[in-house]
Write an enzyme that holds these catalytic residues in place. Sequence first.
Site, PDB file in Angstrom:
ATOM      1  N   HIS A 158       0.835  -1.202   0.000  1.00  0.00           N
ATOM      2  CA  HIS A 158       0.000   0.000   0.000  1.00  0.00           C
ATOM      3  C   HIS A 158       0.863   1.242   0.000  1.00  0.00           C
ATOM      4  CE1 HIS A 158       0.949  -0.581   4.271  1.00  0.00           C
ATOM      5  NE2 HIS A 158       0.665   0.704   4.465  1.00  0.00           N
ATOM      6  N   LEU A 159       0.263   2.341  -0.452  1.00  0.00           N
ATOM      7  CA  LEU A 159       0.889   3.662  -0.476  1.00  0.00           C
ATOM      8  C   LEU A 159       0.022   4.617   0.334  1.00  0.00           C
ATOM      9  CD1 LEU A 159       1.174   3.536  -4.326  1.00  0.00           C
ATOM     10  CD2 LEU A 159       3.222   3.546  -2.885  1.00  0.00           C
TER      11      LEU A 159
END
Length: 346
Positions: free
Chosen positions: A190-191
């Site tokens: 994830h970012l």
Amino acid sequence: MAESFPYSDEDLKGVSSTEIDGYQNSKFDLLLRQKWDQAMRDGHFRYQLDKVETKIIPGKKKYVAQLNVKRATERRKPQEITIVKQQFDAKQFNFTKIKSEEILFELEKVASNSLCNGENLKRRTLVIVNVSPLEYGHILIVPDIDAFFPQILTQFAIKTALECMLLSSHRGFKVGFNSLCAFASVNHLHLHAYYLEHDLFVDTCSVTHLKGSLYELTAMPCPGFAFQLQNRNTEDLSRDIHKVADYLSEHEVAHNMFLTYGKSFDSQSTEPTIRVFLWPRKKFIGIKEEAAFNVAVVELGGHLPIKVEELYGSLTEESIEETIRSACLEDQEYLSIKQDVTKLFS
């Protein structure tokens, strides 16, 4: 089913020089803000952001400090992480287990001829709320959510980060990544992304050219690598950044990546660019409770969410940089990595 946000290469406009001081929200910004505001009204966050206090620390770097005690006390307990390349564990929390109300929309890349790109049909990329936000609009971008990748950067994830930057027309839009052992709390790729209404020193500071597209940042307490997006070519730049990220992962070096709008590395250019910083840093396991802040991606970039109220009032540029330097690699280890990474661009 989550609402879809379809986009093509024609939508990857970013911020132009005419919009650097004033801007119109893009379709991406409008949808993100609308959905995020509604999720906040509906109570899908662990706390409100109404008590976040902000101040600019006097000094050359103009660090942006924000008192956000609730993020430390009410966030989800981090998973136990011991190595950078820790395998994905389906028994642990992952982003397929979130409530449907936490999903804002799905990013859907379509080809320029309006036909779906077959490769992207297999890839579901979700934009979800960060239930413990550090700033307005704080979201998580989860590329390839159904592939169950661990928190290790892929080229597709980097390309998605660059494209999200280009989908926004807000110069304060930021995207970041924490590797495992660099304060990632969930081992599912994830970012982070959010809006910041303050300039950062890394937006304009000078960098040094090393080789090809590779530059070095030494103006901040932790040295690291720097890239900029040229001609909207997200394919080539994501490949180059991934070379470095992959090297760091393979060598068990913790790292953080930060994307921000700023001044072009070419001093002659007036066009804003997307600056990408990639910091190799010391591994960290656990939480350092006595510190005013943990050194993760936004802190390396100069944005400091402060978790200890008693320490907020006494912050100085010197004390901040002492804390940040505690996360830096020893000089010899960094120089060895720099030498190896530079060879990747020969």
